[in-house]
Design an enzyme around this catalytic site. Sequence first.
Site, mmCIF file in Angstrom:
data_model
loop_
_atom_site.group_PDB
_atom_site.id
_atom_site.type_symbol
_atom_site.label_atom_id
_atom_site.label_comp_id
_atom_site.label_asym_id
_atom_site.label_seq_id
_atom_site.Cartn_x
_atom_site.Cartn_y
_atom_site.Cartn_z
ATOM 1 C CG ASP A 65 -2.048 0.963 1.135
ATOM 2 O OD1 ASP A 65 -3.198 0.518 1.147
ATOM 3 O OD2 ASP A 65 -1.796 2.188 1.040
ATOM 4 C CB ILE A 66 0.985 4.106 -2.345
ATOM 5 C CG1 ILE A 66 2.152 4.903 -2.889
ATOM 6 C CG2 ILE A 66 -0.260 4.949 -2.217
ATOM 7 C CD1 ILE A 66 1.965 5.336 -4.329
ATOM 8 C CD GLN A 83 -14.951 -0.771 -2.356
ATOM 9 O OE1 GLN A 83 -16.120 -0.987 -2.066
ATOM 10 N NE2 GLN A 83 -14.323 -1.400 -3.324
ATOM 11 C CG HIS A 118 -8.854 -2.990 -1.990
ATOM 12 N ND1 HIS A 118 -9.811 -2.261 -2.665
ATOM 13 C CD2 HIS A 118 -8.636 -2.327 -0.830
ATOM 14 C CE1 HIS A 118 -10.143 -1.202 -1.954
ATOM 15 N NE2 HIS A 118 -9.453 -1.225 -0.826
ATOM 16 C CG PHE A 119 -9.153 -9.164 0.877
ATOM 17 C CD1 PHE A 119 -9.589 -9.332 -0.426
ATOM 18 C CD2 PHE A 119 -9.908 -9.699 1.905
ATOM 19 C CE1 PHE A 119 -10.767 -10.014 -0.711
ATOM 20 C CE2 PHE A 119 -11.094 -10.383 1.628
ATOM 21 C CZ PHE A 119 -11.521 -10.539 0.324
ATOM 22 C CG HIS A 120 -6.548 -2.710 3.495
ATOM 23 N ND1 HIS A 120 -5.831 -1.591 3.176
ATOM 24 C CD2 HIS A 120 -7.807 -2.486 3.032
ATOM 25 C CE1 HIS A 120 -6.619 -0.714 2.556
ATOM 26 N NE2 HIS A 120 -7.827 -1.241 2.462
HETATM 27 P P1 5GP Z 1 -9.705 1.408 0.722
HETATM 28 O O1 5GP Z 1 -9.808 2.642 1.565
HETATM 29 O O2 5GP Z 1 -10.419 1.557 -0.595
HETATM 30 O O3 5GP Z 1 -10.059 0.156 1.460
HETATM 31 O O4 5GP Z 1 -8.161 1.254 0.422
HETATM 32 C C1 5GP Z 1 -7.527 1.685 -0.712
HETATM 33 C C2 5GP Z 1 -6.043 1.625 -0.422
HETATM 34 O O5 5GP Z 1 -5.349 1.756 -1.645
HETATM 35 C C3 5GP Z 1 -5.540 2.768 0.475
HETATM 36 O O6 5GP Z 1 -4.953 2.199 1.648
HETATM 37 C C4 5GP Z 1 -4.535 3.510 -0.374
HETATM 38 O O7 5GP Z 1 -3.406 3.924 0.342
HETATM 39 C C5 5GP Z 1 -4.172 2.488 -1.433
HETATM 40 N N1 5GP Z 1 -3.824 3.082 -2.715
HETATM 41 C C6 5GP Z 1 -4.543 3.997 -3.402
HETATM 42 N N2 5GP Z 1 -3.926 4.293 -4.563
HETATM 43 C C7 5GP Z 1 -2.811 3.521 -4.626
HETATM 44 C C8 5GP Z 1 -1.772 3.367 -5.583
HETATM 45 O O8 5GP Z 1 -1.737 4.011 -6.630
HETATM 46 N N3 5GP Z 1 -0.789 2.469 -5.292
HETATM 47 C C9 5GP Z 1 -0.804 1.733 -4.134
HETATM 48 N N4 5GP Z 1 0.211 0.878 -3.960
HETATM 49 N N5 5GP Z 1 -1.765 1.844 -3.208
HETATM 50 C C10 5GP Z 1 -2.756 2.736 -3.448
#
Ligand code: 5GP
Length: 138
Positions: free
Chosen positions: A30-31, A94, A100-102
């Site tokens: 995760d970035i 989300q 996606h899974f963290h």
């Molecule tokens: P959500 O909040 O949708 O569950 O998580 C999305 C995750 O994707 C966030 O933790 C965010 O940091 C990560 N993310 C968003 N854009 C990018 C990207 O371009 N590259 C990477 N590696 N992670 C990303």
Amino acid sequence: MDECIFCKIVKGEIPCTKLYENEQVLSFLDIMPASKGHALVIPKNHYATLLDLPHKELKSVTKAIQKVAAATMVALPGVQGFNILQSNHKVAGQVVPHVHFHVIPRHENDKLNFAWEQGKAEIEELKKYAELVKGKIK
Ligand code: 5GP
Ligand code: ZN
């Protein structure tokens, strides 16, 4: 899904720090990590939420989660546990609309907090909700 950032990562149009991939699954860091080694595991095909993900691909994703989490536990210093976080729809947090899974590594005394205030429920209320949900399980 032309505009989806994770589809762009799958296609190699946007770089990622890859941890693992197979035919159906990709895992990368995760970035904006919640902790060091915070990884994401995604199906390569675009599906919006967990409910859209076919069982076969869910199985591959689940296996990959195990692989990544197990490797993280042994590879990264001080990692003593991990959380799996998976959010569906905006209201649940989300942000990226590609399921996606963290995989979030946990350290002793880290400041991460996934706790919520514990609610109260009467048994009758629980029974009512159980009946409503049970009736819709396919
Ligand atoms: P959500 O909040 O949708 O569950 O998580 C999305 C995750 O994707 C966030 O933790 C965010 O940091 C990560 N993310 C968003 N854009 C990018 C990207 O371009 N590259 C990477 N590696 N992670 C990303
Ligand atoms: Zn996508």
